[in-house]
Design a protein around this motif. Structure first.
Motif, mmCIF file in Angstrom:
data_model
loop_
_atom_site.group_PDB
_atom_site.id
_atom_site.type_symbol
_atom_site.label_atom_id
_atom_site.label_comp_id
_atom_site.label_asym_id
_atom_site.label_seq_id
_atom_site.Cartn_x
_atom_site.Cartn_y
_atom_site.Cartn_z
ATOM 1 N N MET A 152 5.319 -13.444 -6.395
ATOM 2 C CA MET A 152 6.475 -13.832 -7.198
ATOM 3 C C MET A 152 7.746 -13.902 -6.362
ATOM 4 O O MET A 152 8.575 -14.809 -6.520
ATOM 5 N N GLN A 153 7.919 -12.949 -5.438
ATOM 6 C CA GLN A 153 9.140 -12.885 -4.644
ATOM 7 C C GLN A 153 8.946 -13.634 -3.330
ATOM 8 O O GLN A 153 8.321 -13.135 -2.403
ATOM 9 N N HIS A 154 9.466 -14.838 -3.257
ATOM 10 C CA HIS A 154 9.398 -15.618 -2.027
ATOM 11 C C HIS A 154 10.555 -16.605 -1.992
ATOM 12 O O HIS A 154 11.189 -16.853 -3.019
ATOM 13 N N GLN A 155 10.820 -17.130 -0.813
ATOM 14 C CA GLN A 155 11.888 -18.113 -0.660
ATOM 15 C C GLN A 155 11.435 -19.203 0.300
ATOM 16 O O GLN A 155 11.072 -18.923 1.445
ATOM 17 N N GLU A 156 11.452 -20.439 -0.142
ATOM 18 C CA GLU A 156 11.157 -21.555 0.737
ATOM 19 C C GLU A 156 12.427 -21.970 1.481
ATOM 20 O O GLU A 156 13.520 -21.943 0.914
ATOM 21 N N THR A 158 2.849 -6.136 -5.571
ATOM 22 C CA THR A 158 3.280 -7.338 -4.846
ATOM 23 C C THR A 158 4.582 -7.880 -5.416
ATOM 24 O O THR A 158 5.409 -8.422 -4.689
ATOM 25 N N LYS A 159 4.770 -7.742 -6.710
ATOM 26 C CA LYS A 159 5.998 -8.230 -7.343
ATOM 27 C C LYS A 159 7.193 -7.357 -7.010
ATOM 28 O O LYS A 159 8.313 -7.843 -6.853
ATOM 29 N N GLN A 160 6.963 -6.067 -6.912
ATOM 30 C CA GLN A 160 8.070 -5.122 -6.765
ATOM 31 C C GLN A 160 8.527 -4.944 -5.325
ATOM 32 O O GLN A 160 9.730 -4.786 -5.066
ATOM 33 N N PHE A 161 7.599 -5.000 -4.363
ATOM 34 C CA PHE A 161 7.943 -4.591 -3.008
ATOM 35 C C PHE A 161 7.911 -5.710 -1.963
ATOM 36 O O PHE A 161 8.432 -5.516 -0.859
ATOM 37 N N LEU A 162 7.313 -6.857 -2.261
ATOM 38 C CA LEU A 162 7.044 -7.849 -1.216
ATOM 39 C C LEU A 162 7.919 -9.094 -1.347
ATOM 40 O O LEU A 162 8.199 -9.551 -2.451
ATOM 41 N N PHE A 163 8.314 -9.624 -0.190
ATOM 42 C CA PHE A 163 9.110 -10.857 -0.143
ATOM 43 C C PHE A 163 8.664 -11.652 1.079
ATOM 44 O O PHE A 163 8.620 -11.128 2.185
ATOM 45 N N GLN A 216 0.814 -1.215 0.000
ATOM 46 C CA GLN A 216 0.000 0.000 0.000
ATOM 47 C C GLN A 216 0.849 1.268 0.000
ATOM 48 O O GLN A 216 0.443 2.284 -0.572
ATOM 49 N N THR A 217 1.998 1.230 0.650
ATOM 50 C CA THR A 217 2.846 2.425 0.757
ATOM 51 C C THR A 217 4.054 2.367 -0.167
ATOM 52 O O THR A 217 4.868 3.287 -0.172
ATOM 53 N N LYS A 218 4.174 1.249 -0.897
ATOM 54 C CA LYS A 218 5.263 1.071 -1.869
ATOM 55 C C LYS A 218 6.639 1.165 -1.222
ATOM 56 O O LYS A 218 7.533 1.905 -1.680
ATOM 57 N N ILE A 219 6.812 0.394 -0.138
ATOM 58 C CA ILE A 219 8.125 0.256 0.495
ATOM 59 C C ILE A 219 8.458 -1.234 0.574
ATOM 60 O O ILE A 219 7.562 -2.085 0.562
ATOM 61 N N PRO A 220 9.739 -1.596 0.647
ATOM 62 C CA PRO A 220 10.106 -3.017 0.749
ATOM 63 C C PRO A 220 9.560 -3.640 2.026
ATOM 64 O O PRO A 220 9.684 -3.072 3.116
ATOM 65 N N ALA A 221 8.949 -4.806 1.890
ATOM 66 C CA ALA A 221 8.388 -5.531 3.037
ATOM 67 C C ALA A 221 8.858 -6.977 2.989
ATOM 68 O O ALA A 221 8.789 -7.618 1.937
ATOM 69 N N ILE A 222 9.339 -7.470 4.116
ATOM 70 C CA ILE A 222 9.800 -8.856 4.217
ATOM 71 C C ILE A 222 9.019 -9.535 5.338
ATOM 72 O O ILE A 222 8.962 -9.032 6.460
ATOM 73 N N ALA A 223 8.434 -10.664 5.030
ATOM 74 C CA ALA A 223 7.668 -11.420 6.013
ATOM 75 C C ALA A 223 8.282 -12.791 6.204
ATOM 76 O O ALA A 223 8.875 -13.357 5.282
ATOM 77 N N ILE A 224 8.165 -13.323 7.400
ATOM 78 C CA ILE A 224 8.507 -14.711 7.696
ATOM 79 C C ILE A 224 7.220 -15.413 8.101
ATOM 80 O O ILE A 224 6.555 -15.005 9.052
ATOM 81 N N SER A 225 6.839 -16.415 7.352
ATOM 82 C CA SER A 225 5.616 -17.183 7.634
ATOM 83 C C SER A 225 4.363 -16.322 7.587
ATOM 84 O O SER A 225 3.408 -16.570 8.321
ATOM 85 N N GLY A 226 4.359 -15.310 6.741
ATOM 86 C CA GLY A 226 3.184 -14.451 6.654
ATOM 87 C C GLY A 226 2.177 -14.969 5.642
ATOM 88 O O GLY A 226 2.555 -15.510 4.600
ATOM 89 N N PRO A 227 0.878 -14.823 5.905
ATOM 90 C CA PRO A 227 -0.124 -15.128 4.878
ATOM 91 C C PRO A 227 0.044 -14.187 3.694
ATOM 92 O O PRO A 227 0.427 -13.030 3.863
ATOM 93 N N ASN A 228 -0.233 -14.679 2.511
ATOM 94 C CA ASN A 228 0.012 -13.912 1.290
ATOM 95 C C ASN A 228 -1.185 -13.031 0.937
ATOM 96 O O ASN A 228 -2.190 -13.000 1.661
#
Length: 225
Positions: A146-150, A124-129, A95-107
């Motif tokens: 698109m941006q995630h890591q298992e 979601t593609k540009q700012f979220l991981f 929503q604010t267009k800043i980088p966000a990193i989640a661990i075990s967060g719902p998508n």
């Protein structure tokens, strides 16, 4: 999510997306409905708008970020969180267009138009991981972006919530990607079965700081006393 209230919040904010995933999985050729699911969820959220507003914690974090942006005192702002906090951080990041990193967060790929304000798939593609531990249920709610890591999880296979531990996930990240000269947490070796960190300086060893107990959630236990 650790309390019943947090689990209830998760359920209300992402219940429609989870239901859509279940229905899509049951129906023959259910994947053909994926392009229109976010529109259906938008209609459902309109019906539940009053109840969703009561648990919309992301509105508070989004308001805070926008306040910080408006001050002009910060060149860069990032947001992160785990579990419910991770899901909220992803929403606020988009929503604010800043980088966000989640661990075990719902998508939020399916549910992105149920939030106020809505955000685009490109956001979601540009700012979220999102970091997704194996066998963790929560980050499998909604379609992952698109941006995630298992990552691996060393918890026992019959431990339903063991892979949802933020500390365990942090240990896996540090031991897989490196800790960049920062010592890993004591819990990595004392609770989760990771090897002791190698001493690169200082007068105290890992055992001096962290003790001698070594366990791995019941796989084995090597503790004095």
């Amino acid at each position: 999510s650790t309390t019943a209230w947090e689990w209830l919040t998760d359920a209300q904010l992402w219940s429609a997306a989870a239901l859509a995933q279940v229905v899509r999985g049951i129906l023959p050729f259910g994947e053909v409905f994926t392009p229109i699911i976010h529109q259906l969820l938008n209609g459902m959220s309109f019906i539940e708008s009053n109840s969703l507003d009561e648990v919309a914690l992301y509105k508070q974090t989004t308001e805070l970020v926008r306040y910080l942006q408006a001050t002009g005192n910060y060149a860069k702002i990032h947001i992160t969180g785990q579990s419910l906090g991770g899901g909220i951080s992803l929403i606020t990041g988009a929503q604010t267009k800043i980088p966000a990193i989640a661990i075990s967060g719902p998508n939020n790929k399916l549910s992105r138009k149920t939030f106020d304000p809505i955000f685009s798939l490109d956001d979601t593609k540009q700012f979220l991981f999102n970091v997704i531990p194996e066998r963790d249920i929560v980050p499998r709610v909604d379609d992952r972006g698109m941006q995630h890591q298992e990552i691996r999880c060393r918890a026992r296979p019959n431990d339903l919530f063991g892979c949802h531990s933020a500390i365990r996930s942090l240990c896996e990240i540090m031991y897989t990607c490196g800790s960049y000269n920062r010592p890993p947490l004591c819990e990595c070796a004392t609770n989760f079965g990771y090897p002791e960190a190698k001493q690169v300086g200082g007068n105290q060893s890992y055992t001096d700081i962290c003790g001698t107990c070594r366990t791995n959630d019941g796989y084995y236990s090597d503790c004095e006393g």
